[in-house]
Scaffold this motif. Structure first.
Motif, mmCIF file in Angstrom:
data_model
loop_
_atom_site.group_PDB
_atom_site.id
_atom_site.type_symbol
_atom_site.label_atom_id
_atom_site.label_comp_id
_atom_site.label_asym_id
_atom_site.label_seq_id
_atom_site.Cartn_x
_atom_site.Cartn_y
_atom_site.Cartn_z
ATOM 1 N N GLU A 6 39.919 24.183 39.512
ATOM 2 C CA GLU A 6 39.672 25.924 39.244
ATOM 3 C C GLU A 6 39.763 26.548 40.018
ATOM 4 O OE1 GLU A 6 36.590 27.574 36.582
ATOM 5 O OE2 GLU A 6 38.034 26.166 36.300
ATOM 6 N N GLY A 10 42.410 30.891 39.255
ATOM 7 C CA GLY A 10 41.081 31.394 39.458
ATOM 8 C C GLY A 10 41.789 32.433 40.703
ATOM 9 N N PRO A 11 41.008 32.355 42.166
ATOM 10 C CA PRO A 11 41.075 33.571 42.972
ATOM 11 C C PRO A 11 42.669 32.965 43.508
ATOM 12 C CG PRO A 11 38.592 32.133 43.041
ATOM 13 C CD PRO A 11 39.552 32.053 42.411
ATOM 14 N N ARG A 14 45.187 34.725 41.565
ATOM 15 C CA ARG A 14 45.024 35.869 41.561
ATOM 16 C C ARG A 14 45.454 36.767 42.695
ATOM 17 N NH1 ARG A 14 40.010 35.257 39.242
ATOM 18 N NH2 ARG A 14 38.834 35.925 41.100
ATOM 19 N N GLY A 18 48.635 38.774 42.878
ATOM 20 C CA GLY A 18 48.990 40.109 43.583
ATOM 21 C C GLY A 18 49.876 40.040 44.794
ATOM 22 N N SER A 100 44.248 34.408 27.075
ATOM 23 C CA SER A 100 43.100 34.172 26.956
ATOM 24 C C SER A 100 42.438 34.362 28.001
ATOM 25 C CB SER A 100 42.863 32.450 27.389
ATOM 26 O OG SER A 100 43.377 32.026 28.174
ATOM 27 N N GLY A 101 43.228 35.093 29.011
ATOM 28 C CA GLY A 101 43.035 35.740 30.247
ATOM 29 C C GLY A 101 42.782 36.859 30.549
ATOM 30 N N VAL A 102 43.358 37.936 30.157
ATOM 31 C CA VAL A 102 43.652 39.496 29.854
ATOM 32 C C VAL A 102 44.228 39.597 29.017
ATOM 33 C CG1 VAL A 102 43.875 41.193 31.757
ATOM 34 C CG2 VAL A 102 45.174 38.543 32.132
ATOM 35 N N ALA B 412 41.944 38.941 44.523
ATOM 36 C CA ALA B 412 41.392 36.811 44.294
ATOM 37 C C ALA B 412 39.857 37.041 44.621
ATOM 38 C CB ALA B 412 41.939 36.984 45.166
ATOM 39 N N GLN B 416 35.168 35.601 39.218
ATOM 40 C CA GLN B 416 35.785 34.301 38.380
ATOM 41 C C GLN B 416 34.604 34.484 37.202
ATOM 42 O OE1 GLN B 416 38.660 33.298 38.678
ATOM 43 N NE2 GLN B 416 38.038 32.040 36.912
#
Lengths: 234, 621
Positions: A6, A10-11, A14, A18, A100-102, B412, B416
């Motif tokens: 997860e 997730g983080p 990103r 980025g 599904s995300g954006v 980040a 979430q």
């Protein structure tokens, strides 16, 4: 393990995405801005546009290298790049994640094609690595990162292929998937800061180097002054 | 590290975080990054960015008024700084507004569509007009750097006075109208801040603190670029601010005393504490420091007084536009992401400010970074031990990296659980209630529309018209209702039940009946429904869709009703209202249905459409 996955999806994703996107944009803008400044100062402002475009296209589609020089190496490199670029971008599973995300999506490669491209990327990456290691000329020119990059790029492809096509146990799947994600994210982060930045700089590199070789307007005078030969013909 | 370096790095970091938040907000919506809700729609973006941004921008018109109206020429050298600060203040307020409101491509609409009943209509006009005036006022400064648009520059410089007076007028209008805006919130705003004098208080306090903002700006860049500040002139300007601050204090306390609110100041509640802090910052400290001549002429005294007044005024606006503006029973705490945006916008404005100071003649000369001077020795970068080039190049390389990294970090850090898609809630549609007049209310939340069935039959052409709505029937039925196929309120449903057809407990049909034996078993190649169910479509000549996907109930109603109503409205120009929302959405259910549905009333109403009474009246007329 779920929490790790997860976190990586997730983080961490990103963050690395980025860094990659803005990092590449930054490199590109700095590159072009530098070129523009050099152009502004240049004495000779005529640029051989036809030559620049021709050279750019030649390096973009380096098929002429196949005919002369090192055909085997060139073919490997071209095929490696095709799979390397197409598979991550056009893989159905990846597009699903974006969807599904954006909520954005684009056409995907058919699965068999994607699978074969993955295999070809793996094979040609290994071929490139071996070629670099055993050719004296190549290894003379190579740095550490040149050996490491094909191997690092292999990681997500191998793990991705395993996850998509082989029946493995649930825990093995999760570990493989974690390696898949983390290695891809490592690539993302390193991308703008290493030689792989050529993925965005390549279309402009011929233009930039052409501009960079234009000297500022009064360079000849400055050189003559420095050499104590003021007024001498250049 | 150089102090300018540290300062700029911090600013770029904050901007990166803010941009990441803003992008997330535009992709995933307000809920992803903020705690704003229907009961607290105005959070710290209004309270910290929009309203204070505009108040602190007042320096622009105050200083130009002092120079051009009061003819105090000694302040002329600060005119450009003042205008620049005002421009950036308004620009950051407008930016915060765009991030908050969303839909930035609709900002032009108040210009075309005039809404006289809206208090914000006037505000939006003022912001746009004054932003335009400030842009034109400041434009000659950057245009000095280039030979392009020389005509425009000459024109703007020639008619500078017109712009100055326009600026003063619009600014006074806008500062006070922002105060007027809060007159409509007597039951929301805490009594210590609510006052009938709010418009005057807003205007006077903006005039008071405006010059102090300019002084603070001057002091900050003098510190950053290691220059000596011209304390004498600055102190004189501060004295003007001091006089107006005293007037502001008098107005404020007289207002409180007349309304008998003075005892509330010491009632010990947290609001009274905030009030005391605000008064100390915006009134007491500046009045003491600026009132004593010796302190006013010292750099520290001046700096502290200005800083305190600026923070105090910001707090005042934050209180009025956010903190003290609360509906009883609702709680609002800003998320860290809202803070990112608010700080980032200020940081971005300061970056632009420093850029202008370095590249344009804000003073008589450009204030270059000290490292740009020829005698400055090149330094190696701390991180990489390499020389990154001349200071200009170094800046580009370093700050862009700082920005990229902080953007990625901010991205980040996004929550979430908030940016994850949870999909649309599945609500099963139920049959419409009523007889000849149906109450269409698929999710039974009591908010629906009345549908006069008999009247529609009459006007659409009796029996032949049935198929217009009842386009498809459930097998073995002749008059299926909408809800039977469009069975989900907000999502599409597949009306072909494959499992039921194949199951031994259902139709128990062999695969070969529908799928050709040799072919791959796919939906596309299978038999069509109407090959077996001959009465499936009410009108067999009409276009028949390939899929068996029934759109959501809401979509089905809207597509069917709106399209037909629209055709009618176009054909008969006397009935334009048919194509408008209130034609169907007439409010909550009528009384005679209420008794029938009383037990349903306790259910939550997640998504209802109600028209305000005004619209309904227009419709009845």
């Amino acid at each position: 393990m779920d929490a790790w996955l997860e976190f990586a999806r997730g983080p961490l994703f990103r963050l690395s995405f980025g860094v990659m996107m803005l990092g590449l944009l930054r490199i590109l803008l700095l590159d072009l801005y530098g070129a523009w400044e050099a152009y502004r100062r240049a004495g000779d402002k005529t640029l051989p546009w036809g030559y620049i475009i021709r050279r750019t296209l030649v390096w973009f589609f380096p098929f002429n290298k196949v005919l002369k020089g090192r055909p085997f190496y060139s073919i490997c490199s071209i095929l490696f790049h095709i799979g390397l670029i197409l598979v991550p971008v056009l893989l159905f599973a990846h597009i699903q994640l974006w969807q599904s995300g954006v909520g954005i999506s684009w056409p995907a490669l058919p699965k068999p094609v994607a699978d074969w491209l993955t295999i070809s990327t793996i094979v040609f990456a290994l071929a490139l690595f071996i070629g670099r290691s055993f050719s004296r000329m190549s290894s003379f020119l190579s740095r550490k990162q040149d050996y490491l990059w094909p191997l690092l790029l292999l990681l997500p492809f191998v793990t991705g292929y395993v996850c998509a096509n082989m029946s493995v146990g649930a825990s093995t799947y999760q570990v493989t998937m974690l390696i898949h994600i983390l290695s891809a994210e490592l690539i993302f982060v390193l991308l703008p800061f290493t030689k792989i930045a050529h993925c965005i700089l390549l279309p402009f590199s011929q233009f930039v180097s052409c501009v960079a070789w234009r000297f500022p307007a009064d360079t000849d005078d400055a050189v003559c002054t420095t050499l104590n030969k003021k007024g001498a013909p250049v | 590290m150089n102090r300018l370096d540290v300062f700029k790095s911090v600013l770029w970091t904050l901007t990166g975080l803010a941009v990441a938040t803003a992008i997330t907000r535009f992709i995933f919506g307000l809920g992803a990054v903020s705690n704003l809700s229907d009961s607290t729609p105005w959070g710290i973006w209004k309270g910290l960015s929009v309203v204070p941004g505009i108040a602190l921008a007042a320096g622009g018109f105050v200083v130009t008024a002092v120079i051009y109206v009061l003819k105090r020429e000694e302040f002329h050298r600060y005119a450009k700084v003042a205008v620049l600060i005002a421009f950036l203040g308004y620009l950051s307020a407008a930016t915060a507004l765009v991030v908050e409101l969303g839909l930035p491509w609709l900002v032009w609409q108040p210009v075309i569509y005039w809404q006289f009943h809206s208090a914000l209509f006037e505000v939006s006009w003022c912001v746009m007009l004054y932003l335009g005036v400030l842009l034109l006022e400041f434009l000659p400064v950057p245009l000095e750097e280039t030979s392009w648009f020389a005509g425009l520059r000459r024109f703007l410089t020639k008619y500078k006075l017109v712009l100055v007076f326009l600026g003063i007028m619009i600014s006074c209008l806008h500062q006070s109208s922002l105060g007027t805006l809060f007159l409509i919130t007597p039951e929301k705003l805490h009594p210590l801040w609510y006052s009938a004098l709010l418009p005057i208080e807003f205007l006077v306090s903006a005039i008071a603190v405006g010059p102090l903002v300019v002084i603070l700006g001057v002091l900050v860049i003098c510190y950053m670029y290691r220059k000596e500040a011209d304390r004498k002139t600055l102190s004189k300007l501060a004295y003007l601010g001091f006089i107006v601050i005293v007037i502001y204090g008098v107005i404020r306390f007289v207002g409180l005393a007349v309304n008998g609110k003075l005892p509330m100041i010491f009632d010990g509640s947290w609001q009274s504490t905030v009030f005391l802090i605000e008064i100390a910052l915006v009134l007491v400290i500046p009045i003491v420091l600026l009132g004593i001549r010796k302190l006013r002429y010292s750099q520290a005294g001046l700096a502290i007084a200005c800083f305190s007044a600026v923070i105090g005024l910001g707090l005042n606006r934050a209180n009025i536009a956010g903190v003290m503006l609360q509906v009883p029973g609702s709680q609002y705490y800003p998320t860290i992401y809202e803070v990112f945006v608010s700080l980032g916008i200020v940081a971005g404005a300061i970056i632009v400010f420093l850029f202008c100071v370095e590249h344009f003649k804000i003073w008589d000369v450009k204030w270059k970074d000290p490292r740009e001077r020829p005698e400055y020795c090149p330094r190696f970068d701390l991180g990489s031990d390499v020389w990154l080039g001349s200071p200009g190049v170094t800046e580009r390389v370093k700050y862009s990296l700082v920005f990229a990294l902080s953007f990625a970090l901010g991205f980040a850090l996004m929550p979430q659980d908030r940016i994850e898609s949870k999909g649309v809630e599945e609500i099963t549609v139920q049959k419409a209630r009523g007889g000849d007049t149906l109450f269409i209310d698929g999710n039974y939340d009591t908010f629906g529309t009345l549908f006069d069935h008999a009247r529609h039959v009459d006007s659409l052409g009796q029996k032949e018209s049935c198929v217009k709505c009842h386009h498809m029937n459930v097998p073995l039925d002749k008059e299926s209702g909408c809800w039977e196929c469009h069975s989900s309120m907000y999502t599409a449903t597949d009306i072909f039940r494959h499992d039921w057809h194949a199951s031994p407990n259902g139709a128990d049909i062999a695969c070969d009946v529908c799928h050709e034996p040799q072919q791959e078993r796919q939906k596309a190649s299978a038999k069509k429904c109407r090959d077996c169910h001959i009465d499936l479509y009410a009108d067999n000549t009409a276009d028949i869709p390939d899929t068996y996907l029934a759109v959501s109930y809401v979509d089905a109603m809207h597509i069917l009703c709106v399209n037909c109503h629209r055709e009618r409205a176009v054909a008969d120009t006397t009935r334009v209202a048919l194509a408008q929302c209130p034609a169907c959405h007439t409010g909550p259910q009528p009384d005679y249905l209420k008794a029938e549905m009383r037990d349903e009333l306790s259910r939550p109403a997640p998504n209802h459409v109600m028209m305000p009474p005004a619209v309904l009246q227009v419709k009845e007329e």
